[in-house]
Design a protein around this motif. Structure first.
Motif, PDB file in Angstrom:
ATOM      1  N   ALA A 133       0.779  -1.124   0.132  1.00 54.17           N
ATOM      2  CA  ALA A 133       0.260  -0.013   0.322  1.00 54.17           C
ATOM      3  C   ALA A 133       0.421   0.944  -0.043  1.00 54.17           C
ATOM      4  O   ALA A 133       0.925   2.163  -0.602  1.00 54.17           O
ATOM      5  CB  ALA A 133      -1.052   0.685   0.987  1.00 54.17           C
ATOM      6  N   LEU A 134       1.694   1.160   0.787  1.00 53.23           N
ATOM      7  CA  LEU A 134       2.866   2.160   0.932  1.00 53.23           C
ATOM      8  C   LEU A 134       3.425   2.985  -0.827  1.00 53.23           C
ATOM      9  O   LEU A 134       3.771   3.704  -0.906  1.00 53.23           O
ATOM     10  CB  LEU A 134       3.658   2.409   1.966  1.00 53.23           C
ATOM     11  CG  LEU A 134       3.347   2.630   3.249  1.00 53.23           C
ATOM     12  CD1 LEU A 134       4.327   1.658   3.992  1.00 53.23           C
ATOM     13  CD2 LEU A 134       2.952   4.128   3.700  1.00 53.23           C
ATOM     14  N   ASP A 182       3.747   5.827  -6.113  1.00 50.53           N
ATOM     15  CA  ASP A 182       2.834   5.388  -7.413  1.00 50.53           C
ATOM     16  C   ASP A 182       2.767   6.375  -8.039  1.00 50.53           C
ATOM     17  O   ASP A 182       2.647   7.119  -9.558  1.00 50.53           O
ATOM     18  CB  ASP A 182       2.618   3.408  -8.384  1.00 50.53           C
ATOM     19  CG  ASP A 182       4.200   2.849  -7.686  1.00 50.53           C
ATOM     20  OD1 ASP A 182       5.194   3.258  -7.307  1.00 50.53           O
ATOM     21  OD2 ASP A 182       3.289   1.711  -8.137  1.00 50.53           O
ATOM     22  N   VAL A 183       1.055   6.464  -7.239  1.00 46.88           N
ATOM     23  CA  VAL A 183       0.759   7.537  -7.026  1.00 46.88           C
ATOM     24  C   VAL A 183       0.657   8.596  -6.933  1.00 46.88           C
ATOM     25  O   VAL A 183       0.528   9.654  -8.381  1.00 46.88           O
ATOM     26  CB  VAL A 183      -1.307   7.264  -7.488  1.00 46.88           C
ATOM     27  CG1 VAL A 183      -2.139   8.475  -7.278  1.00 46.88           C
ATOM     28  CG2 VAL A 183      -1.454   5.866  -7.174  1.00 46.88           C
ATOM     29  N   ILE A 200      -3.438   5.259   3.213  1.00 48.65           N
ATOM     30  CA  ILE A 200      -3.273   5.248   2.434  1.00 48.65           C
ATOM     31  C   ILE A 200      -4.217   3.376   3.154  1.00 48.65           C
ATOM     32  O   ILE A 200      -4.670   2.798   1.560  1.00 48.65           O
ATOM     33  CB  ILE A 200      -2.214   3.396   2.851  1.00 48.65           C
ATOM     34  CG1 ILE A 200      -1.826   3.380   4.370  1.00 48.65           C
ATOM     35  CG2 ILE A 200      -0.843   4.471   2.692  1.00 48.65           C
ATOM     36  CD1 ILE A 200      -1.127   2.019   4.392  1.00 48.65           C
ATOM     37  N   LEU A 201      -5.376   3.867   3.315  1.00 49.28           N
ATOM     38  CA  LEU A 201      -6.689   3.482   3.363  1.00 49.28           C
ATOM     39  C   LEU A 201      -7.194   2.328   1.719  1.00 49.28           C
ATOM     40  O   LEU A 201      -7.493   1.758   1.840  1.00 49.28           O
ATOM     41  CB  LEU A 201      -7.763   4.031   4.019  1.00 49.28           C
ATOM     42  CG  LEU A 201      -7.448   4.487   5.369  1.00 49.28           C
ATOM     43  CD1 LEU A 201      -8.811   5.328   5.683  1.00 49.28           C
ATOM     44  CD2 LEU A 201      -7.310   2.212   5.409  1.00 49.28           C
ATOM     45  N   GLN A 214       8.822  17.620   4.001  1.00 49.05           N
ATOM     46  CA  GLN A 214       7.600  17.273   3.292  1.00 49.05           C
ATOM     47  C   GLN A 214       8.030  15.412   2.730  1.00 49.05           C
ATOM     48  O   GLN A 214       8.704  15.112   3.558  1.00 49.05           O
ATOM     49  CB  GLN A 214       8.128  17.935   1.722  1.00 49.05           C
ATOM     50  CG  GLN A 214       8.137  19.243   1.274  1.00 49.05           C
ATOM     51  CD  GLN A 214       6.491  19.512   2.085  1.00 49.05           C
ATOM     52  OE1 GLN A 214       5.434  19.367   1.892  1.00 49.05           O
ATOM     53  NE2 GLN A 214       6.357  21.293   2.629  1.00 49.05           N
ATOM     54  N   PRO A 215       6.855  15.150   2.962  1.00 45.55           N
ATOM     55  CA  PRO A 215       7.351  13.818   2.069  1.00 45.55           C
ATOM     56  C   PRO A 215       8.359  13.163   1.368  1.00 45.55           C
ATOM     57  O   PRO A 215       8.294  14.023   0.961  1.00 45.55           O
ATOM     58  CB  PRO A 215       5.634  13.690   1.566  1.00 45.55           C
ATOM     59  CG  PRO A 215       4.789  14.465   1.469  1.00 45.55           C
ATOM     60  CD  PRO A 215       5.549  15.329   2.257  1.00 45.55           C
ATOM     61  N   GLU A 216       8.475  12.460   1.749  1.00 42.47           N
ATOM     62  CA  GLU A 216       9.923  11.402   1.366  1.00 42.47           C
ATOM     63  C   GLU A 216       9.305  10.660   0.090  1.00 42.47           C
ATOM     64  O   GLU A 216       9.019  10.068  -0.208  1.00 42.47           O
ATOM     65  CB  GLU A 216      10.600  10.129   2.535  1.00 42.47           C
ATOM     66  CG  GLU A 216      10.698  10.750   3.575  1.00 42.47           C
ATOM     67  CD  GLU A 216      12.208  12.755   3.603  1.00 42.47           C
ATOM     68  OE1 GLU A 216      12.990  12.307   2.382  1.00 42.47           O
ATOM     69  OE2 GLU A 216      11.858  13.109   3.956  1.00 42.47           O
ATOM     70  N   ARG A 217      10.855  10.827  -0.912  1.00 43.04           N
ATOM     71  CA  ARG A 217      10.579   9.813  -2.458  1.00 43.04           C
ATOM     72  C   ARG A 217      11.346   8.950  -1.594  1.00 43.04           C
ATOM     73  O   ARG A 217      12.304   8.479  -1.107  1.00 43.04           O
ATOM     74  CB  ARG A 217      10.530  11.637  -3.289  1.00 43.04           C
ATOM     75  CG  ARG A 217       9.661  12.185  -3.375  1.00 43.04           C
ATOM     76  CD  ARG A 217      10.408  13.473  -5.281  1.00 43.04           C
ATOM     77  NE  ARG A 217       9.737  13.873  -5.637  1.00 43.04           N
ATOM     78  CZ  ARG A 217       8.962  15.133  -5.097  1.00 43.04           C
ATOM     79  NH1 ARG A 217      10.309  15.713  -3.755  1.00 43.04           N
ATOM     80  NH2 ARG A 217       8.396  16.040  -5.120  1.00 43.04           N
TER      81      ARG A 217
END
Length: 324
Positions: A60-61, A66-67, A94-95, A208-211
């Motif tokens: 899911a993560l 990917d999206v 990630i639900l 910020q979120p990680e890549r």
């Protein structure tokens, strides 16, 4: 006249007391041999289920990445109306990738996480977030933290979880972590510039979120999500729908006691704030951890904590030996 003869019927032979005691003793021995075997099978089945849960979470993560082009935030904290408020977190975001899109659509991310309108979402039991061996999974609980800003999460109850995401190395001088309030994240970053984990506080913290390309240590050397069980103080375990820092995320410390499944026992030995971000599992094989490459490994609570801290970071440039 023929004499009258009385025929005596032979009574069936019964067990003597000694024979009965011998039979009972044999049955007791057989039960004694069988129970550990049954318990071992159950424990093994629970461990397999837990591994499968973590693998689903890993898929899911990566599906989210990917999206969206990034992994989800550990949690999002923003200033609204002069107050800092928590919104979504990794386990909520990630639900849709856990076949729970309908539930995710009911979550209102325009209001704070602890808003009453989000209660029907965060109170839903989620088997994928529960390890069968965990003691906390059968009831709704009110988290222990109450803060004037950012949390206030005692207004509603939450469904417990068995897992939390890794934020990275915590600062032992202040007990601040990359998973704390926005200013705590900044303090942890200043203390350990290379100590950031894959999931941390974003938004007001400046992060910020990680890549995936920011995980320069390698995804196979980086912990994403791990087990947190506790046999005491159940409100100090994770809650999948509670985005408040220590209820959805953990940290790494140089203290092995933060790896035991007993919050109270940990808090008697070190600062309780270290234990709030701790780990632990009832599996005899060790604590189950999901790594960035999607693999799941059991890490013993006796692991060298320097190695564990190295595994908790995404870009620390540490040399990490094989876990298993």
């Amino acid at each position: 006249m023929l004499p009258y003869r009385v025929r005596l019927r032979r009574r069936p032979r019964a067990f003597t007391l000694i024979e009965l005691l011998v039979v009972i003793a044999i049955i007791g021995i057989l039960i004694g041999l069988l129970v550990p075997a049954v318990q071992k099978v159950r424990e093994s089945a629970a461990r397999v289920k837990c591994f499968n849960n973590l693998k689903q979470i890993g898929l899911a993560l990566h599906g989210y990445h990917d999206v969206s082009g990034t992994f989800p935030s550990g949690h999002v904290e923003l200033q609204v109306g002069g107050r800092y408020q928590y919104f979504s977190c990794w386990s909520i975001d990630i639900l849709p990738y856990l076949e729970q899109e309908n539930l995710w659509m009911k979550y209102d991310n325009t209001t704070a996480n602890q808003a009453a309108k989000n209660a029907p979402v965060v109170q839903k039991p989620m088997p994928v977030y529960n390890c069968p061996i965990d003691l906390r999974t059968d009831e709704l609980l009110a988290p222990a933290t109450s803060a004037p800003d950012g949390a206030g999460n005692t207004t509603i109850k939450y469904a417990p979880s068995s897992y939390r995401a890794m934020t990275g190395i915590g600062d032992t001088r202040t007990t601040d972590t990359f998973g704390g309030f926005w200013n705590e994240v900044q303090i942890a970053l200043a203390a350990h510039k290379g100590g950031r984990g894959a999931f941390h506080g974003d938004g007001a913290s400046g992060l910020q979120p990680e890549r995936i390309n920011s995980i320069t240590d390698g995804t196979s050397n980086t912990i994403f999500v791990g087990e947190r069980h506790t046999r005491t103080t159940p409100t100090r375990g994770p809650f999948w729908g509670d985005s408040f820092n220590l209820y959805s995320k953990g940290a790494s410390w140089p203290f092995s006691v933060t790896m035991i499944p007993d919050y109270d026992a940990c808090a008697r030995q070190v600062n309780a704030n270290f234990c709030k971000y701790g780990w632990g599992s009832f599996h005899s094989a060790g604590i189950s951890f999901l790594f960035g490459d999607g693999s799941v490994h059991s890490i013993p609570p006796t692991i060298d904590m320097n190695i564990f801290m190295a595994l908790s970071t995404i870009a620390g440039s540490e040399t990490v030996p094989l876990v298993d």
